[in-house]
Design an enzyme around this catalytic site. Structure first.
Site, short mmCIF file in Angstrom:
data_model
loop_
_atom_site.label_atom_id
_atom_site.label_comp_id
_atom_site.label_asym_id
_atom_site.label_seq_id
_atom_site.Cartn_x
_atom_site.Cartn_y
_atom_site.Cartn_z
N GLY A 39 0.85 -1.18 0.00
CA GLY A 39 0.00 0.00 0.00
C GLY A 39 0.89 1.23 0.00
O GLY A 39 2.00 1.21 0.56
N GLY A 41 1.25 4.38 1.41
CA GLY A 41 1.87 4.94 2.60
C GLY A 41 2.77 3.96 3.31
O GLY A 41 3.84 4.32 3.82
N GLU A 192 -0.53 10.44 -15.25
CA GLU A 192 -1.57 11.13 -14.48
C GLU A 192 -1.59 12.61 -14.80
O GLU A 192 -2.67 13.22 -14.90
CB GLU A 192 -1.32 10.91 -12.99
CG GLU A 192 -1.48 9.45 -12.57
CD GLU A 192 -0.72 9.10 -11.30
OE1 GLU A 192 -0.85 7.94 -10.85
OE2 GLU A 192 0.02 9.96 -10.78
N SER A 254 13.45 -3.11 -12.69
CA SER A 254 12.00 -3.06 -12.48
C SER A 254 11.62 -1.66 -12.03
O SER A 254 12.29 -1.08 -11.17
CB SER A 254 11.58 -4.07 -11.41
OG SER A 254 10.23 -3.87 -11.02
N ASP A 260 7.31 5.25 -4.52
CA ASP A 260 7.29 5.21 -3.05
C ASP A 260 8.68 5.53 -2.48
O ASP A 260 8.80 6.19 -1.45
CB ASP A 260 6.83 3.84 -2.57
CG ASP A 260 5.39 3.54 -2.96
OD1 ASP A 260 4.59 4.48 -2.99
OD2 ASP A 260 5.08 2.37 -3.24
#
Length: 316
Positions: A39, A41, A192, A254, A260
């Site tokens: 996830g 965060g 985005e 990758s 993140d």
């Protein structure tokens, strides 16, 4: 140093395995699966931990999968605050075909939230937010969470003097653009950004112009757009800069985990008082380090330290 709190509304236990070949019909015999806490965060907190920093992961959890998630976080030494929700925490499954090297990723939706859970979570985050610190909201929203959740959180934290780093996409990003809430940092990737802009952004200057427009419109005080292998562009009220990736394209193993890792490193830099310019460089070095690792692995401190001197930041 300022404290960092990461927020994950829709965490997951990431299962990864491989099989000789992926095809429809027969049973596919897989290797023993690996389980990782996942996830947005949570992965930011893990990256911060890998880089020698400290944060607290505020994560929604439910059921037996949620309990497993917390055990996995504890095993990695990530501090957490659990927010209980109705329903089981989701799982995601990544299956790699050994014959082709291709990876198939299956992502579940997560438990549905009620209006009461939404309101309670905002109150809980406000109570957990470190005074004068940094809060990171990253990752997908569970079903039932309203599109204006990031904006509501931004206004709530701004009133408390907390800096919000928002990494979002899709409909919540469009909602924020329509109804600006001015978080401290807003990050998105190039796909985005082009979706939000409604046009291609082929050059760094195009990206910088778009990001500067968001700053001028009060969508966010500072806007970062990741341009994939080209690096990341930052726009503030004071200027625009681009940080180039200090690696060659052929070194990429990758792309998973780069975003993140960027956010984790960027927030570490902010927490120790670095300038936005320097934080952009540190984040880009961490994103570059992440793409050198296989699968869903994040950056390593050793790779970041090696790459950081080669990170070039140029004004636009």
């Amino acid at each position: 140093m300022a404290e960092i709190l990461t927020i994950t509304l829709n965490p997951t236990v990431d299962l990864s395995t491989s099989t000789p070949e992926v095809s429809a019909g027969p049973k596919l015999r897989c290797t023993t699966p690996l389980a990782d806490p996942g996830g947005g965060g949570i992965n930011v907190s893990r990256a911060i931990r890998f880089l020698g920093g400290h944060s607290t992961a505020f994560t929604a959890v439910g059921g037996e999968t949620g309990a497993l998630l917390l055990r996995l976080l504890a095993k990695e030494g990530v501090r957490f605050t659990a927010f209980s929700v109705t329903g089981d925490t989701r799982q995601s499954i990544a299956v790699t075909s050994e014959a082709t090297g291709e990876q198939y990723r299956f992502v579940m939706p997560g438990p549905s939230w009620s209006d009461e859970m939404v309101d309670t979570s905002l109150t809980a985050i406000r109570q957990a937010a470190p005074e004068g610190g940094i809060v990171v909201l990253s990752g997908s929203q569970p079903p039932g969470v309203p599109l204006d959740y990031p904006a509501r959180l931004s206004r709530l934290l701004e009133a408390a003097g907390v800096q919000l780093f928002l990494d979002t996409s899709g409909k919540p990003l469009h909602e924020l653009a329509r109804h600006p809430a001015n978080p401290f940092v807003l990050r998105m990737d190039d796909v985005e950004a082009e979706d939000l802009a409604g046009r291609p952004l082929p050059t760094r200057a195009d990206t910088a112009d778009f990001a500067s427009g968001l700053v001028a419109g009060g969508v966010a005080r500072n806007v970062i757009v990741a341009r994939g292998a080209d690096g990341s562009t930052l726009a503030t009220a004071e200027g625009r800069w681009h940080a180039c990736r200090p690696i060659r394209p052929e070194e990429v193993v990758s792309a998973v985990g780069a975003g993140d890792s960027f956010v984790g490193a960027f927030c570490i830099a902010l927490s120790r008082g670095d300038s936005l310019h320097d934080a952009l460089c540190y984040g880009t070095a961490a994103a570059s380090a992440a793409v050198l690792t296989a699968g869903t692995q994040l950056c390593t401190a050793e790779d970041v330290a090696r790459l950081l001197p080669g990170c070039e930041v140029v004004p636009l």
